[in-house]
Write an enzyme that holds these catalytic residues in place. Sequence first.
Site, short mmCIF file in Angstrom:
data_model
loop_
_atom_site.label_atom_id
_atom_site.label_comp_id
_atom_site.label_asym_id
_atom_site.label_seq_id
_atom_site.Cartn_x
_atom_site.Cartn_y
_atom_site.Cartn_z
NE ARG A 65 -5.72 9.40 -2.21
CZ ARG A 65 -4.59 8.70 -2.14
NH1 ARG A 65 -4.00 8.28 -3.24
NH2 ARG A 65 -4.05 8.40 -0.98
CD GLU A 102 -3.07 3.11 7.18
OE1 GLU A 102 -3.41 4.02 6.40
OE2 GLU A 102 -3.85 2.24 7.58
P1 AMP Z 1 -0.48 9.27 7.27
O1 AMP Z 1 0.81 9.97 6.98
O2 AMP Z 1 -0.28 7.92 7.86
O3 AMP Z 1 -1.43 10.13 8.07
O4 AMP Z 1 -1.17 8.96 5.87
C1 AMP Z 1 -1.79 9.95 5.18
C2 AMP Z 1 -1.45 9.89 3.72
O5 AMP Z 1 -1.51 8.58 3.20
C3 AMP Z 1 -2.45 10.70 2.94
O6 AMP Z 1 -1.76 11.35 1.88
C4 AMP Z 1 -3.42 9.68 2.43
O7 AMP Z 1 -3.80 9.99 1.12
C5 AMP Z 1 -2.68 8.37 2.47
N1 AMP Z 1 -3.41 7.31 3.15
C6 AMP Z 1 -3.06 6.72 4.30
N2 AMP Z 1 -3.89 5.77 4.65
C7 AMP Z 1 -4.85 5.75 3.71
C8 AMP Z 1 -6.03 4.98 3.50
N3 AMP Z 1 -6.38 4.00 4.34
N4 AMP Z 1 -6.77 5.25 2.41
C9 AMP Z 1 -6.42 6.23 1.55
N5 AMP Z 1 -5.31 6.97 1.68
C10 AMP Z 1 -4.54 6.75 2.74
#
Ligand code: AMP
Length: 180
Positions: A65, A102
Amino acid sequence: MLTDSSSKLLLSLLRDVPDFPKPGIVFKDITPLLANPTAVQAVVSDIVNHFRHQQIGAVAAVEARGFIFGAMIAQGLNVPFVPVRKAGKLPFQKITEEYSLEYGKAAIEMHTDAIPKGCRVLIHDDVLATGGTATAAGNLVKKLDAIVVGYSFIINLSFLPGEKVLQDNFGINPHYLITV
Ligand code: AMP
């Protein structure tokens, strides 16, 4: 800065999808935003204007995305777009960085010739959650002896530590349009 009406429009176009892709995760779905050219233009303009005078030399964005707005931001700043891809997708010589999500674990990659040494790089993704993906992308940039000068996101999940993680790891206050 977004105008109040652009902020309201943007908020109305971000869809919460509970329990996707796993129970307990509220997924921030940007597809309604993508369907609205006025809102897309407002998002791109805000980010391009924010970084316009920071001598950005390339925009690196994270699959999948992140690519959508990342490519438009690169075009708006008139600089190269650098795809950061999930492991195994890039065809040429590449460097790899593992990270925690996450939801789960993963690795991302960048071509070794993607960014010249000393290049000032803006990293873009749609959502900042734990900061693991953004940190991994920043580490890839650093491995190529380039400089992470900014982070941009559409949405910051403020109940997760991403913003502090980027401040601690890179000394950067990430730019985002919406915080929830
Ligand atoms: P993080 O590495 O935990 O900061 O997660 C970021 C990545 O995971 C990004 O590429 C986001 O597109 C995706 N992501 C994580 N949590 C969400 C969420 N609640 N909704 C949409 N995309 C998420």
